[in-house]
Design a protein around this motif. Structure first.
Motif, PDB file in Angstrom:
ATOM      1  N   HIS A  41       0.824  -1.210   0.000  1.00 50.52           N
ATOM      2  CA  HIS A  41       0.000   0.000   0.000  1.00 50.52           C
ATOM      3  C   HIS A  41       0.859   1.261   0.000  1.00 50.52           C
ATOM      4  O   HIS A  41       1.750   1.414   0.809  1.00 50.52           O
ATOM      5  N   ARG A  42       0.569   2.163  -0.953  1.00 50.24           N
ATOM      6  CA  ARG A  42       1.362   3.385  -1.052  1.00 50.24           C
ATOM      7  C   ARG A  42       0.492   4.641  -0.983  1.00 50.24           C
ATOM      8  O   ARG A  42       0.975   5.730  -1.170  1.00 50.24           O
ATOM      9  N   GLY A  43      -0.815   4.475  -0.765  1.00 50.77           N
ATOM     10  CA  GLY A  43      -1.692   5.637  -0.611  1.00 50.77           C
ATOM     11  C   GLY A  43      -1.822   6.486  -1.857  1.00 50.77           C
ATOM     12  O   GLY A  43      -1.722   7.701  -1.795  1.00 50.77           O
ATOM     13  N   ILE A  44      -2.054   5.820  -3.012  1.00 52.62           N
ATOM     14  CA  ILE A  44      -2.055   6.567  -4.269  1.00 52.62           C
ATOM     15  C   ILE A  44      -3.291   7.464  -4.405  1.00 52.62           C
ATOM     16  O   ILE A  44      -3.191   8.576  -4.916  1.00 52.62           O
ATOM     17  N   GLU A  45      -4.445   6.984  -3.912  1.00 52.25           N
ATOM     18  CA  GLU A  45      -5.658   7.807  -4.037  1.00 52.25           C
ATOM     19  C   GLU A  45      -5.478   9.142  -3.309  1.00 52.25           C
ATOM     20  O   GLU A  45      -5.870  10.191  -3.796  1.00 52.25           O
ATOM     21  N   LYS A  46      -4.886   9.083  -2.120  1.00 54.76           N
ATOM     22  CA  LYS A  46      -4.655  10.305  -1.347  1.00 54.76           C
ATOM     23  C   LYS A  46      -3.588  11.160  -2.032  1.00 54.76           C
ATOM     24  O   LYS A  46      -3.675  12.382  -2.064  1.00 54.76           O
ATOM     25  N   LEU A  47      -2.573  10.472  -2.574  1.00 55.65           N
ATOM     26  CA  LEU A  47      -1.466  11.174  -3.223  1.00 55.65           C
ATOM     27  C   LEU A  47      -1.964  11.987  -4.416  1.00 55.65           C
ATOM     28  O   LEU A  47      -1.496  13.095  -4.663  1.00 55.65           O
ATOM     29  N   SER A  48      -2.942  11.425  -5.148  1.00 55.70           N
ATOM     30  CA  SER A  48      -3.364  12.127  -6.361  1.00 55.70           C
ATOM     31  C   SER A  48      -4.195  13.358  -6.025  1.00 55.70           C
ATOM     32  O   SER A  48      -4.393  14.208  -6.880  1.00 55.70           O
ATOM     33  N   GLU A  49      -4.648  13.503  -4.754  1.00 53.72           N
ATOM     34  CA  GLU A  49      -5.380  14.714  -4.385  1.00 53.72           C
ATOM     35  C   GLU A  49      -4.450  15.923  -4.280  1.00 53.72           C
ATOM     36  O   GLU A  49      -4.911  17.044  -4.239  1.00 53.72           O
ATOM     37  N   ARG A  50      -3.147  15.680  -4.169  1.00 52.61           N
ATOM     38  CA  ARG A  50      -2.239  16.830  -4.107  1.00 52.61           C
ATOM     39  C   ARG A  50      -1.446  17.013  -5.388  1.00 52.61           C
ATOM     40  O   ARG A  50      -0.467  17.740  -5.415  1.00 52.61           O
ATOM     41  N   LYS A  51      -1.857  16.338  -6.460  1.00 49.86           N
ATOM     42  CA  LYS A  51      -1.194  16.515  -7.761  1.00 49.86           C
ATOM     43  C   LYS A  51      -2.176  17.190  -8.721  1.00 49.86           C
ATOM     44  O   LYS A  51      -3.390  17.055  -8.576  1.00 49.86           O
ATOM     45  N   THR A  52      -1.636  17.855  -9.747  1.00 49.07           N
ATOM     46  CA  THR A  52      -2.515  18.442 -10.749  1.00 49.07           C
ATOM     47  C   THR A  52      -2.993  17.335 -11.688  1.00 49.07           C
ATOM     48  O   THR A  52      -2.450  16.235 -11.702  1.00 49.07           O
ATOM     49  N   TYR A  53      -4.012  17.648 -12.500  1.00 47.76           N
ATOM     50  CA  TYR A  53      -4.616  16.620 -13.353  1.00 47.76           C
ATOM     51  C   TYR A  53      -3.596  15.962 -14.281  1.00 47.76           C
ATOM     52  O   TYR A  53      -3.676  14.777 -14.545  1.00 47.76           O
ATOM     53  N   ASP A  54      -2.650  16.759 -14.789  1.00 47.38           N
ATOM     54  CA  ASP A  54      -1.644  16.173 -15.685  1.00 47.38           C
ATOM     55  C   ASP A  54      -0.657  15.311 -14.919  1.00 47.38           C
ATOM     56  O   ASP A  54      -0.207  14.286 -15.420  1.00 47.38           O
ATOM     57  N   GLN A  55      -0.335  15.728 -13.683  1.00 46.14           N
ATOM     58  CA  GLN A  55       0.620  14.931 -12.896  1.00 46.14           C
ATOM     59  C   GLN A  55       0.038  13.586 -12.481  1.00 46.14           C
ATOM     60  O   GLN A  55       0.759  12.601 -12.382  1.00 46.14           O
ATOM     61  N   VAL A  56      -1.289  13.553 -12.269  1.00 45.50           N
ATOM     62  CA  VAL A  56      -1.903  12.314 -11.776  1.00 45.50           C
ATOM     63  C   VAL A  56      -1.721  11.171 -12.780  1.00 45.50           C
ATOM     64  O   VAL A  56      -1.544  10.025 -12.383  1.00 45.50           O
TER      65      VAL A  56
END
Lengths: 394, 146
Positions: A41-56
């Motif tokens: 588990h790396r917490g990707i769903e939470k991580l993508s909340e702090r990235k911009t749409y292109d970074q996700v």
């Protein structure tokens, strides 16, 4: 007969990824299975909340190295659904080519590992040697062997150059004879028949009840393929067949995957021949508030992404449901009742991918007691005994 | 140079440990073992037990559930032992650096001898890294290079 618990994992030579199976056996027969995950588990769903749409797109590419096209594909579909734009036709064809190349290498990887689990290391070596050819093709097309970095919201990052196409077609064609040979070696082998036929059967009803997806469901006669049922990319403009078999055992899952590889080659060849001209992406100015879903057929089944936006440049919620999450519970049906020597191949037959699945596996066990069914029964019986003593009965 | 050092570097047996990786580095390691790259020509063999291993290959952004297990495995390894960190995640946590579940990079958990960067590193890069590891070890013990 006394029950024995056989732990497999978390770090076991059988597995490439860390996960923990607890098999309860009576003699040779498996009577129960439990699974503990969370080692990936790396917490990707939470991580993508702090990235911009292109970074996700780059973050979701690293959900799983084998499905590094499926997740960005589903994610870009979800964001495009949210903005209500559509990728240009050329981008759709390029996406389809990359997705099918991934299916080819993923199925070959699985076939090799399945051969290894059955004690056929020759199949393992052959399949992985053939897989290198496909990785070469992917390198020509995208510049990378594994993480292709091709997908962006509204199109693709990189175009396929006209001078590369003959080289790619030649390589793809050169794969077919070896694949035919591999197919014969696997499907006509009497020992493999004995090891895989009638083993780990998932009935059609059970596949529907458990909500199995992808090759696991199609091997049980459930004709469900997102590419046919809900076409995306260029799949509705291409001539290809959905492979469905009826028995639901390990052998049928092998047959499904081998035949799907030939379909993938057909799709890539047609896409490259009919690649339309035009732009490869469209301009996206801003992302409106709202929500969008995207689902695609990954090599292992339906991959589903949900994105919600509040009008800023970052998603407020990003939910991923990977195919293995739906296929894992089918172990209850397939492993139980079989012998322990078949457990390895039955566990591998769904092509499990734990690093995809562990988006939601967070469990804090600190200070908590886990109650099993037996514990609850014991507590209940103790309470009855207590009340009996209080009431003066013995 | 003792007989142990000499024998040690002739055939390094590797143990592969995934600590929350995305599988990419892991399949590139397996790629090294398959016919095209065939790392066995350097005497390297993938082993199933840490107690038979000389080299620990670690991939992945080290997550909370794995940290105590990595330490335990490292302690169980017979000496002399070498640790190789493969991929951007094991080096510096890569794209997962802000994740709540990846608190430390690998070299804060166990000592690391060789770092192989890349996301994922190509099989050629992994082989080059391992050859450098052998060379470094040979330089330390005064043997001729590969």
């Amino acid at each position: 007969m006394p029950r024995t618990i056989v732990p497999i994992g978390p770090y076991h030579p059988l597995q490439e990824e860390p996960e923990f199976f607890i098999l309860t056996v009576e003699g040779e027969t498996v009577v129960d299975i439990d699974l503990q995950i969370g080692y990936n588990h790396r917490g990707i769903e939470k991580l993508s909340e702090r990235k911009t749409y292109d970074q996700v797109t780059f973050v979701v590419e690293r959900v799983c190295g084998i499905c590094s096209t499926s997740h960005p594909f589903a994610y870009t579909q979800a964001v495009e659904d949210l903005i209500s734009v559509e990728a240009p036709p050329r981008a759709k064809f390029i996406r389809t080519i990359i997705a099918e190349g991934e299916r080819l290498h993923s199925h070959l990887l699985w076939l090799g590992l399945a051969g290894h689990f059955l004690g056929y290391n020759t199949i393992f070596m052959w399949a992985w040697k053939l897989r290198e050819e496909i990785l070469d093709v992917m390198e020509i097309l995208s510049g990378n062997r594994n993480n292709y970095a091709m997908f962006k919201v509204g199109g693709v990052w990189r175009d396929i150059q006209a001078q590369d196409i003959p080289q790619v077609l030649k390589k793809i064609e050169s794969i077919i004879p070896t694949l035919e040979k591999l197919k014969k070696a696997v499907i006509d082998d009497p020992v493999l028949h004995a090891r895989t036929k009638g083993i780990g059967i998932l009935s059609k009803e059970a596949a529907i009840d458990y909500g199995a997806v992808g090759p696991t469901a199609r091997a049980s006669g459930v004709d469900r393929d997102i590419r046919k049922n809900c076409p995306y990319g260029a799949y509705d403009q291409i001539d290809w067949d959905m492979i469905v078999t009826q028995n639901g055992d390990v052998f049928d899952k092998v047959v499904i995957r081998i035949n799907e590889m030939f379909e993938s080659i057909k799709i890539i060849q047609q896409c490259l021949a009919r690649l339309p001209q035009g732009p490869i992406d469209c301009v996206i100015k801003d992302i409106p508030p709202g929500e969008g879903i995207g689902h695609i057929e990954a090599p292992r089944g339906e991959c589903f992404h949900y994105v919600r936006s509040d009008g800023t440049n970052r998603p407020v919620r990003h939910k991923i449901r990977a195919p293995t999450f739906m296929n894992l519970p089918t172990f209850k049906e397939t492993v139980i009742g079989g012998t322990i020597s078949d457990a390895a191949i039955v566990l591998a037959a769904i092509d499990p991918c734990y690093c995809c699945t562990e988006r939601m596996a967070v469990r804090n066990r600190k200070g908590q007691t886990l109650w099993t069914g037996e514990d609850l029964i014991r507590l209940s019986q103790e309470k009855t005994a207590q009340i009996k003593t209080q009431m003066g009965q013995s | 140079m003792g007989i142990l050092d000499d024998a040690f570097l002739k055939s390094l047996w590797v143990f592969h440990l995934a600590t929350g990786s995305c599988n990419n580095c892991d399949i590139e390691i397996l790629d090294c073992l398959t016919p095209r790259h065939d790392i066995e020509r350097f005497g390297m063999l993938l082993t199933g037990s840490i107690k038979h291993a000389d080299v620990l290959l670690v991939t992945g952004a080290v997550n909370r559930q794995c940290i105590p297990r990595i330490k335990r495995l490292y302690e169980q390894m017979p000496q002399p032992r070498l640790v190789v960190a493969i991929g951007e995640c094991a080096l510096s946590r890569g794209v997962f650096i802000h994740s709540y579940n990846c608190p430390l990079p690998l070299d804060h958990v166990i000592p690391v001898d060789v770092y192989i960067p890349g996301c994922p590193p190509r099989p050629e890069a992994i082989i080059a890294g391992l050859v450098k590891l052998i060379d470094q070890r040979k330089a330390q013990t005064g043997q001729a290079k590969v």
